[in-house]
Motif scaffolding. Structure first.
Motif, PDB file in Angstrom:
ATOM      1  N   ILE A 211       0.544  -1.668  -0.595  1.00  0.00           N
ATOM      2  CA  ILE A 211      -0.092   0.045  -0.136  1.00  0.00           C
ATOM      3  C   ILE A 211       0.859   1.213  -0.303  1.00  0.00           C
ATOM      4  O   ILE A 211       0.754   2.736  -0.309  1.00  0.00           O
ATOM      5  CB  ILE A 211      -0.923  -0.415   1.471  1.00  0.00           C
ATOM      6  N   VAL A 212       1.834   1.426   0.832  1.00  0.00           N
ATOM      7  CA  VAL A 212       2.836   2.264   0.803  1.00  0.00           C
ATOM      8  C   VAL A 212       3.140   2.655  -0.617  1.00  0.00           C
ATOM      9  O   VAL A 212       3.590   3.753  -0.740  1.00  0.00           O
ATOM     10  CB  VAL A 212       3.509   1.853   1.927  1.00  0.00           C
ATOM     11  N   ARG A 213       4.138   1.512  -0.384  1.00  0.00           N
ATOM     12  CA  ARG A 213       4.624   1.843  -2.310  1.00  0.00           C
ATOM     13  C   ARG A 213       3.997   1.895  -2.955  1.00  0.00           C
ATOM     14  O   ARG A 213       4.274   2.950  -3.979  1.00  0.00           O
ATOM     15  CB  ARG A 213       4.917   0.117  -2.639  1.00  0.00           C
ATOM     16  N   GLY A 214       2.838   1.533  -3.379  1.00  0.00           N
ATOM     17  CA  GLY A 214       1.518   2.538  -3.965  1.00  0.00           C
ATOM     18  C   GLY A 214       1.103   3.744  -4.279  1.00  0.00           C
ATOM     19  O   GLY A 214       1.898   4.622  -5.123  1.00  0.00           O
ATOM     20  N   LEU A 244       6.686  11.352   3.888  1.00  0.00           N
ATOM     21  CA  LEU A 244       5.869  10.705   5.128  1.00  0.00           C
ATOM     22  C   LEU A 244       4.652  11.416   5.538  1.00  0.00           C
ATOM     23  O   LEU A 244       3.623  10.694   5.685  1.00  0.00           O
ATOM     24  CB  LEU A 244       6.798   9.927   6.004  1.00  0.00           C
ATOM     25  N   PRO A 245       4.653  12.564   5.645  1.00  0.00           N
ATOM     26  CA  PRO A 245       3.967  13.402   6.466  1.00  0.00           C
ATOM     27  C   PRO A 245       1.869  12.751   5.648  1.00  0.00           C
ATOM     28  O   PRO A 245       0.671  12.552   5.477  1.00  0.00           O
ATOM     29  CB  PRO A 245       3.924  14.640   6.109  1.00  0.00           C
ATOM     30  N   ASN A 246       2.279  12.332   3.995  1.00  0.00           N
ATOM     31  CA  ASN A 246       1.564  12.238   2.808  1.00  0.00           C
ATOM     32  C   ASN A 246       0.960  11.373   3.007  1.00  0.00           C
ATOM     33  O   ASN A 246       0.013  10.935   2.539  1.00  0.00           O
ATOM     34  CB  ASN A 246       1.694  13.082   2.074  1.00  0.00           C
ATOM     35  N   LEU A 247       1.854   9.810   3.884  1.00  0.00           N
ATOM     36  CA  LEU A 247       1.791   8.938   4.266  1.00  0.00           C
ATOM     37  C   LEU A 247       0.637   8.510   5.420  1.00  0.00           C
ATOM     38  O   LEU A 247       0.229   7.274   5.568  1.00  0.00           O
ATOM     39  CB  LEU A 247       2.335   8.082   3.610  1.00  0.00           C
ATOM     40  N   VAL A 248       1.030   9.520   6.142  1.00  0.00           N
ATOM     41  CA  VAL A 248      -0.041   9.268   7.697  1.00  0.00           C
ATOM     42  C   VAL A 248      -1.731   8.643   7.334  1.00  0.00           C
ATOM     43  O   VAL A 248      -1.887   8.141   8.149  1.00  0.00           O
ATOM     44  CB  VAL A 248      -0.015  10.316   8.543  1.00  0.00           C
ATOM     45  N   GLY A 249      -1.825   8.627   6.833  1.00  0.00           N
ATOM     46  CA  GLY A 249      -3.806   9.128   6.519  1.00  0.00           C
ATOM     47  C   GLY A 249      -3.979   7.411   6.160  1.00  0.00           C
ATOM     48  O   GLY A 249      -3.885   6.866   7.109  1.00  0.00           O
ATOM     49  N   PRO A 250      -3.130   6.899   4.888  1.00  0.00           N
ATOM     50  CA  PRO A 250      -3.066   5.270   4.842  1.00  0.00           C
ATOM     51  C   PRO A 250      -3.015   4.482   5.788  1.00  0.00           C
ATOM     52  O   PRO A 250      -3.161   3.966   5.758  1.00  0.00           O
ATOM     53  CB  PRO A 250      -2.645   5.648   3.312  1.00  0.00           C
TER      54      PRO A 250
END
Length: 332
Positions: A211-214, A244-250
């Motif tokens: 998920i994080v990779r996508g 990383l700050p933009n990935l906090v939600g997912p």
């Protein structure tokens, strides 16, 4: 001839004068977090799940103090309340009474409510610990694979595929069984909890890694990443300060949905006898003990089963609500 209209006062008017008479709270800017919270509050089902989750966390955190205050002992025997010929509790519904609101165990007579309370911190500790391990490994490797691409993406992606192909349950059973005696200077309950956290978390990271990779593949093409590169920012800075700050939600949403899976995983391993060992109480271990008595004392199986069911349901409802609140376009 008419005099010219003076516009000085209008052009120099303060913002407060322009919106005079308007409630300031109605024009106040809202952060993305506050907007998500407002959406979440409107979802009554998710809020109900959140209330149950908070209650479970409080119960688990205060389990030992509650037992100490009220003089409860999950391993106290009450064999005088058990029929010696049938090994079943006296009375109806598994021996439920004011002193034992959820009944007592067959044969040994231990209080089920106290053992449910004692097992709560074990299940949640393993679930949260394993989730943290999976999130840390999956996030780091997923960001690296998505941002750098090329050979790094190839190696990490193939590693994810390898882990996903493992028969996780069988592998976890073999590792847990091999380390039952002692390892790494640990033994007993500490060893069992540590092994469960490591085994469950270590084999769960590829899911969040994908998920994080996508998400990273999508974010690395955004304007703010290109702007950081143009200002001379290097890879580590972009990874930890921009992506990383933009990935906090997912990450938050998936973590909330991974916790109930780990609760079930821990219960399954304890049920099979390679997780938490008796006499330490655990919900999976209680279900395993109830197999021999479910026909004569079904409440012994129903109570821990309901505890697992409500915990998993609450976390899933909260996770679904968070997903809708943080990504309203994903609603159906």
């Amino acid at each position: 001839m008419t005099a010219p209209i003076e516009t000085t006062g209008a052009t120099e008017a303060t913002p407060e004068a322009l919106v005079e008479g308007v409630d300031k709270s109605r024009i106040e800017g809202r952060s993305l977090g506050r907007i998500a919270w407002m959406r979440l509050k409107r979802d009554r089902v998710a809020m109900a799940g959140g209330v149950v989750v908070v209650f479970l966390i409080l119960i688990a955190a205060l389990s030992r103090p509650i037992q100490s205050i009220f003089g409860l002992d999950p391993n106290r025997l009450n064999q005088d309340l058990v029929d010696p010929s049938l090994a079943t509790p006296y009375g109806s519904f598994g021996g439920m009474s004011w002193d034992h609101p959820l009944g007592i165990e067959p044969r040994l007579g231990r209080d089920i409510a106290t053992r449910i309370l004692e097992g709560s911190w074990v299940s949640l500790l393993v679930a949260f610990g394993a989730t943290m391990v999976a999130v840390v490994i999956g996030t780091v490797l997923g960001v690296i694979a998505g941002y750098y691409g090329k050979w790094a993406d190839t190696i990490i992606s193939r590693t994810m595929d390898t882990f996903l192909a493992f028969p996780v349950l069988l592998f976890a059973i073999s590792i847990s069984a091999a380390l039952q005696g002692g390892a790494f200077g640990l033994k007993g309950l500490q060893l069992h909890i540590g092994v469960l956290i490591f085994v469950i978390g270590f084999f769960s990271w590829p899911y969040i890694g994908r998920i994080v990779r996508g998400q990273t593949l999508s974010l690395r093409e955004r304007e703010f990443v290109e702007a950081a590169k143009s200002l001379g920012a290097r890879g580590p800075f972009i990874l930890f300060r921009e992506l990383l700050p933009n990935l906090v939600g997912p990450i938050l949403v998936y973590s909330t949905l991974l916790i109930p899976t780990n609760i079930l995983f821990e219960a399954a391993l304890s049920f099979l006898g390679v997780g938490i060992q008796p006499p330490q109480a655990s919900w999976g271990g209680m279900l395993s003990s109830a197999i021999d008595y479910y026909q004569v004392d079904p409440m012994f199986m129903v109570v821990p089963g309901v505890a697992i069911f409500l915990s998993v349901l609450a976390f899933n409802l909260l996770g679904d609500g968070l997903r809708d609140a943080l990504d309203p376009k994903g609603r159906r």
